[in-house]
Design an enzyme around this catalytic site. Structure first.
Site, PDB file in Angstrom:
ATOM      1  N   ASN A 125     -34.749  37.453  33.872  1.00  0.00           N
ATOM      2  CA  ASN A 125     -35.087  37.331  35.294  1.00  0.00           C
ATOM      3  C   ASN A 125     -35.074  35.882  35.763  1.00  0.00           C
ATOM      4  OD1 ASN A 125     -37.493  39.794  34.549  1.00  0.00           O
ATOM      5  ND2 ASN A 125     -35.731  40.184  35.840  1.00  0.00           N
ATOM      6  N   ASN A 129     -32.835  44.815  30.909  1.00  0.00           N
ATOM      7  CA  ASN A 129     -32.079  45.697  31.795  1.00  0.00           C
ATOM      8  C   ASN A 129     -31.387  44.969  32.934  1.00  0.00           C
ATOM      9  OD1 ASN A 129     -34.946  45.447  32.683  1.00  0.00           O
ATOM     10  ND2 ASN A 129     -34.226  46.640  34.442  1.00  0.00           N
ATOM     11  N   HIS A 130     -31.795  43.712  33.235  1.00  0.00           N
ATOM     12  CA  HIS A 130     -31.117  42.933  34.275  1.00  0.00           C
ATOM     13  C   HIS A 130     -30.074  41.972  33.698  1.00  0.00           C
ATOM     14  CE1 HIS A 130     -33.498  44.532  37.471  1.00  0.00           C
ATOM     15  NE2 HIS A 130     -34.631  44.081  36.984  1.00  0.00           N
TER      16      HIS A 130
END
Length: 265
Positions: free
Chosen positions: A40, A68-69
Protein backbone atom coordinates in the site's frame (compact mmCIF):
# COMPACT_ATOMS: atom_id res chain seq x y z
CA UNK A 1 18.70 -14.78 14.32
CA UNK A 2 16.59 -11.71 14.93
CA UNK A 3 13.97 -10.48 12.44
CA UNK A 4 12.32 -7.06 12.41
CA UNK A 5 9.00 -7.14 10.55
CA UNK A 6 7.11 -3.91 9.78
CA UNK A 7 3.44 -4.02 8.78
CA UNK A 8 1.65 -2.55 5.75
CA UNK A 9 3.18 0.81 4.77
CA UNK A 10 0.28 3.04 3.68
CA UNK A 11 0.72 6.09 1.45
CA UNK A 12 3.10 9.00 1.85
CA UNK A 13 2.62 9.27 5.62
CA UNK A 14 3.48 5.60 5.93
CA UNK A 15 6.68 6.11 3.98
CA UNK A 16 7.53 9.16 6.09
CA UNK A 17 6.92 7.20 9.28
CA UNK A 18 9.04 4.31 8.05
CA UNK A 19 11.88 6.61 7.05
CA UNK A 20 11.81 8.48 10.35
CA UNK A 21 11.83 5.36 12.55
CA UNK A 22 13.59 2.50 10.83
CA UNK A 23 17.10 3.64 11.68
CA UNK A 24 16.37 3.90 15.41
CA UNK A 25 14.51 0.56 15.37
CA UNK A 26 17.46 -1.17 13.71
CA UNK A 27 19.85 0.47 16.14
CA UNK A 28 17.73 -0.50 19.15
CA UNK A 29 16.94 -4.11 18.19
CA UNK A 30 19.87 -4.93 15.88
CA UNK A 31 17.98 -7.32 13.58
CA UNK A 32 19.88 -9.48 11.12
CA UNK A 33 16.98 -9.22 8.65
CA UNK A 34 14.41 -6.44 8.19
CA UNK A 35 11.20 -7.20 6.27
CA UNK A 36 8.54 -4.65 5.29
CA UNK A 37 5.11 -5.13 3.70
CA UNK A 38 4.88 -2.50 0.95
CA UNK A 39 1.68 -3.32 -0.94
CA UNK A 40 0.00 0.00 0.00
CA UNK A 41 3.06 2.25 -0.20
CA UNK A 42 2.19 4.49 -3.17
CA UNK A 43 0.62 7.91 -2.65
CA UNK A 44 -2.70 6.35 -3.68
CA UNK A 45 -2.31 3.57 -1.12
CA UNK A 46 -2.37 0.77 -3.68
CA UNK A 47 0.65 -1.09 -5.00
CA UNK A 48 4.32 -0.16 -5.10
CA UNK A 49 6.66 1.57 -7.56
CA UNK A 50 10.26 0.84 -8.40
CA UNK A 51 11.30 4.16 -6.86
CA UNK A 52 9.58 3.29 -3.56
CA UNK A 53 11.12 -0.19 -3.54
CA UNK A 54 14.59 1.27 -4.10
CA UNK A 55 13.97 3.84 -1.36
CA UNK A 56 13.06 1.08 1.09
CA UNK A 57 16.21 -0.83 0.16
CA UNK A 58 18.18 2.35 0.80
CA UNK A 59 16.70 2.52 4.32
CA UNK A 60 18.18 -0.89 5.12
CA UNK A 61 15.18 -3.09 4.31
CA UNK A 62 16.21 -6.58 3.19
CA UNK A 63 12.91 -7.91 1.79
CA UNK A 64 9.65 -6.23 0.73
CA UNK A 65 6.47 -8.32 0.69
CA UNK A 66 3.19 -7.53 -1.06
CA UNK A 67 -0.46 -8.67 -1.03
CA UNK A 68 -3.78 -8.32 -2.80
CA UNK A 69 -2.90 -4.81 -4.08
CA UNK A 70 0.37 -6.01 -5.61
CA UNK A 71 -0.94 -5.52 -9.14
CA UNK A 72 -2.81 -2.22 -8.73
CA UNK A 73 0.15 -0.19 -9.97
CA UNK A 74 0.87 -1.47 -13.48
CA UNK A 75 4.50 -0.35 -13.28
CA UNK A 76 5.21 -3.46 -11.20
CA UNK A 77 5.01 -5.65 -14.31
CA UNK A 78 8.08 -3.80 -15.66
CA UNK A 79 10.42 -4.51 -12.73
CA UNK A 80 9.23 -7.30 -10.41
CA UNK A 81 11.07 -10.00 -12.36
CA UNK A 82 14.33 -8.10 -11.83
CA UNK A 83 13.93 -7.49 -8.09
CA UNK A 84 14.30 -10.80 -6.22
CA UNK A 85 13.95 -9.12 -2.81
CA UNK A 86 10.46 -7.90 -3.76
CA UNK A 87 8.05 -10.83 -3.43
CA UNK A 88 4.35 -11.21 -4.19
CA UNK A 89 1.91 -13.82 -2.81
CA UNK A 90 3.15 -17.23 -3.94
CA UNK A 91 -0.35 -18.55 -4.63
CA UNK A 92 -1.14 -16.18 -7.51
CA UNK A 93 -1.35 -18.46 -10.56
CA UNK A 94 1.01 -17.72 -13.46
CA UNK A 95 2.07 -14.37 -12.01
CA UNK A 96 5.37 -12.59 -12.71
CA UNK A 97 7.93 -12.30 -9.95
CA UNK A 98 8.52 -14.75 -7.12
CA UNK A 99 6.56 -15.81 -4.06
CA UNK A 100 9.62 -16.26 -1.88
CA UNK A 101 13.24 -15.23 -1.56
CA UNK A 102 16.25 -16.43 0.39
CA UNK A 103 18.44 -14.12 2.48
CA UNK A 104 21.97 -15.18 3.43
CA UNK A 105 23.03 -14.12 6.93
CA UNK A 106 26.38 -15.11 8.45
CA UNK A 107 26.50 -18.52 6.75
CA UNK A 108 22.82 -19.23 7.47
CA UNK A 109 19.83 -18.92 5.17
CA UNK A 110 16.39 -17.43 5.83
CA UNK A 111 13.54 -18.06 3.38
CA UNK A 112 10.86 -15.36 3.31
CA UNK A 113 7.53 -16.47 1.82
CA UNK A 114 4.58 -14.24 0.90
CA UNK A 115 1.16 -15.93 0.83
CA UNK A 116 -2.39 -14.60 0.45
CA UNK A 117 -5.53 -15.89 2.12
CA UNK A 118 -8.80 -16.57 0.30
CA UNK A 119 -11.47 -15.80 2.92
CA UNK A 120 -13.11 -12.47 1.90
CA UNK A 121 -10.40 -12.05 -0.79
CA UNK A 122 -9.94 -13.30 -4.35
CA UNK A 123 -10.21 -17.06 -4.74
CA UNK A 124 -6.69 -17.76 -5.99
CA UNK A 125 -4.69 -20.97 -5.52
CA UNK A 126 -5.12 -22.73 -2.17
CA UNK A 127 -2.63 -21.10 0.22
CA UNK A 128 -2.39 -24.20 2.42
CA UNK A 129 -1.40 -26.41 -0.50
CA UNK A 130 1.05 -23.86 -1.94
CA UNK A 131 2.65 -23.25 1.46
CA UNK A 132 3.01 -26.96 2.15
CA UNK A 133 4.78 -27.46 -1.19
CA UNK A 134 7.11 -24.52 -0.64
CA UNK A 135 7.95 -25.50 2.93
CA UNK A 136 8.68 -29.09 1.92
CA UNK A 137 11.11 -27.76 -0.70
CA UNK A 138 12.71 -25.00 1.38
CA UNK A 139 13.22 -27.06 4.55
CA UNK A 140 16.00 -28.86 2.67
CA UNK A 141 17.67 -25.61 1.59
CA UNK A 142 17.44 -23.10 4.47
CA UNK A 143 17.83 -22.76 8.23
CA UNK A 144 14.77 -20.57 8.90
CA UNK A 145 11.43 -19.90 7.20
CA UNK A 146 9.40 -16.72 7.73
CA UNK A 147 5.90 -16.28 6.26
CA UNK A 148 4.01 -13.01 5.66
CA UNK A 149 0.40 -14.21 5.49
CA UNK A 150 -1.64 -11.47 3.82
CA UNK A 151 -5.20 -12.32 4.76
CA UNK A 152 -8.46 -10.89 6.05
CA UNK A 153 -9.66 -13.60 8.41
CA UNK A 154 -7.88 -14.14 11.72
CA UNK A 155 -9.01 -17.77 11.70
CA UNK A 156 -7.35 -18.41 8.32
CA UNK A 157 -4.04 -16.96 9.51
CA UNK A 158 -4.14 -18.95 12.75
CA UNK A 159 -5.06 -22.10 10.85
CA UNK A 160 -2.07 -21.67 8.50
CA UNK A 161 0.31 -21.15 11.40
CA UNK A 162 -1.09 -24.20 13.21
CA UNK A 163 -0.91 -26.25 10.00
CA UNK A 164 2.83 -25.51 9.73
CA UNK A 165 3.70 -25.28 13.43
CA UNK A 166 7.23 -26.58 13.93
CA UNK A 167 7.95 -26.60 10.18
CA UNK A 168 8.37 -22.82 9.85
CA UNK A 169 10.05 -20.34 12.16
CA UNK A 170 7.34 -17.68 12.14
CA UNK A 171 4.09 -16.60 10.49
CA UNK A 172 2.98 -12.97 10.80
CA UNK A 173 -0.26 -11.65 9.34
CA UNK A 174 -0.78 -8.47 7.35
CA UNK A 175 -3.67 -6.77 5.50
CA UNK A 176 -6.17 -5.67 8.16
CA UNK A 177 -4.12 -2.61 9.24
CA UNK A 178 -5.03 -3.32 12.88
CA UNK A 179 -2.43 -4.91 15.14
CA UNK A 180 -3.70 -7.88 17.14
CA UNK A 181 -2.81 -8.75 20.72
CA UNK A 182 -2.05 -12.43 20.21
CA UNK A 183 1.73 -12.62 19.72
CA UNK A 184 2.75 -16.11 20.82
CA UNK A 185 4.95 -19.12 20.19
CA UNK A 186 2.90 -22.14 19.16
CA UNK A 187 3.43 -25.55 20.82
CA UNK A 188 5.95 -26.82 18.24
CA UNK A 189 8.04 -23.66 18.02
CA UNK A 190 6.50 -21.35 15.41
CA UNK A 191 6.09 -17.66 16.31
CA UNK A 192 2.68 -16.24 15.40
CA UNK A 193 0.96 -12.85 15.28
CA UNK A 194 -2.41 -12.51 13.53
CA UNK A 195 -1.60 -9.03 12.23
CA UNK A 196 1.35 -6.68 12.61
CA UNK A 197 -0.85 -3.66 11.94
CA UNK A 198 -0.09 -0.82 9.55
CA UNK A 199 2.53 1.86 9.17
CA UNK A 200 0.67 4.97 8.12
CA UNK A 201 -1.82 7.71 9.02
CA UNK A 202 -4.17 7.04 11.93
CA UNK A 203 -6.75 9.64 10.91
CA UNK A 204 -9.72 8.39 8.90
CA UNK A 205 -10.46 4.66 8.58
CA UNK A 206 -7.47 2.31 8.34
CA UNK A 207 -5.44 5.07 6.69
CA UNK A 208 -8.15 6.13 4.23
CA UNK A 209 -10.13 9.36 4.36
CA UNK A 210 -13.29 8.76 6.37
CA UNK A 211 -15.67 10.51 3.95
CA UNK A 212 -15.08 8.06 1.10
CA UNK A 213 -15.23 5.01 3.36
CA UNK A 214 -18.46 6.18 5.02
CA UNK A 215 -19.98 6.89 1.62
CA UNK A 216 -19.39 3.29 0.59
CA UNK A 217 -20.97 1.94 3.78
CA UNK A 218 -23.96 4.29 3.58
CA UNK A 219 -24.94 3.93 -0.08
CA UNK A 220 -23.11 0.76 -1.24
CA UNK A 221 -22.00 2.45 -4.46
CA UNK A 222 -18.43 2.24 -5.79
CA UNK A 223 -16.18 5.06 -4.59
CA UNK A 224 -12.47 5.78 -4.75
CA UNK A 225 -10.76 5.57 -1.36
CA UNK A 226 -8.22 8.36 -0.80
CA UNK A 227 -5.30 8.07 1.60
CA UNK A 228 -5.01 10.44 4.55
CA UNK A 229 -1.97 12.54 3.67
CA UNK A 230 -1.24 14.45 6.87
CA UNK A 231 -1.52 14.29 10.64
CA UNK A 232 -0.53 11.66 13.17
CA UNK A 233 0.84 8.31 12.06
CA UNK A 234 1.69 4.94 13.54
CA UNK A 235 4.18 2.15 12.87
CA UNK A 236 3.15 -1.44 13.55
CA UNK A 237 5.90 -4.03 13.85
CA UNK A 238 7.23 -7.06 15.63
CA UNK A 239 10.64 -8.46 16.53
CA UNK A 240 11.22 -12.21 16.47
CA UNK A 241 14.20 -14.13 17.88
CA UNK A 242 14.98 -17.51 16.32
CA UNK A 243 17.11 -20.35 17.66
CA UNK A 244 20.42 -21.01 15.93
CA UNK A 245 20.04 -24.70 16.82
CA UNK A 246 16.72 -25.69 15.26
CA UNK A 247 15.24 -22.56 13.63
CA UNK A 248 12.34 -22.44 16.09
CA UNK A 249 11.17 -19.20 17.66
CA UNK A 250 12.47 -18.15 21.04
CA UNK A 251 10.59 -14.89 21.46
CA UNK A 252 8.16 -12.58 19.65
CA UNK A 253 7.46 -9.00 20.67
CA UNK A 254 4.88 -6.80 18.93
CA UNK A 255 4.98 -3.00 19.10
CA UNK A 256 3.03 0.07 18.02
CA UNK A 257 4.97 3.31 17.70
CA UNK A 258 3.13 6.63 17.31
CA UNK A 259 4.56 9.60 15.43
CA UNK A 260 4.67 11.69 18.61
CA UNK A 261 6.53 9.04 20.61
CA UNK A 262 10.17 9.97 21.32
CA UNK A 263 12.75 8.39 19.05
CA UNK A 264 14.96 5.89 20.88
CA UNK A 265 18.70 6.53 20.60
Amino acid sequence: MRILFIGDVVGDRGMEMLESRISSLKQQYKPQVTIVNGENSTSQGRGITKAIFKKMMGMGVDVVTLGNHAWNNEEIYQFIDDTPKLIRPANYPDAPGNGYTIVNVNNTKLAVINIQGRVFLDTIDNPFVVLQQLVDKLQKEVDYIFVDCHAEATSEKMAMATFLDGKISALVGTHTHVQTNDAQILPHGTAFLSDAGMTGPIGGVLGMQAESVLSRFLNARPVRFNVVSSGAAVLGACVIDLSDKDGHALKIKNMVIKSDDPIEN
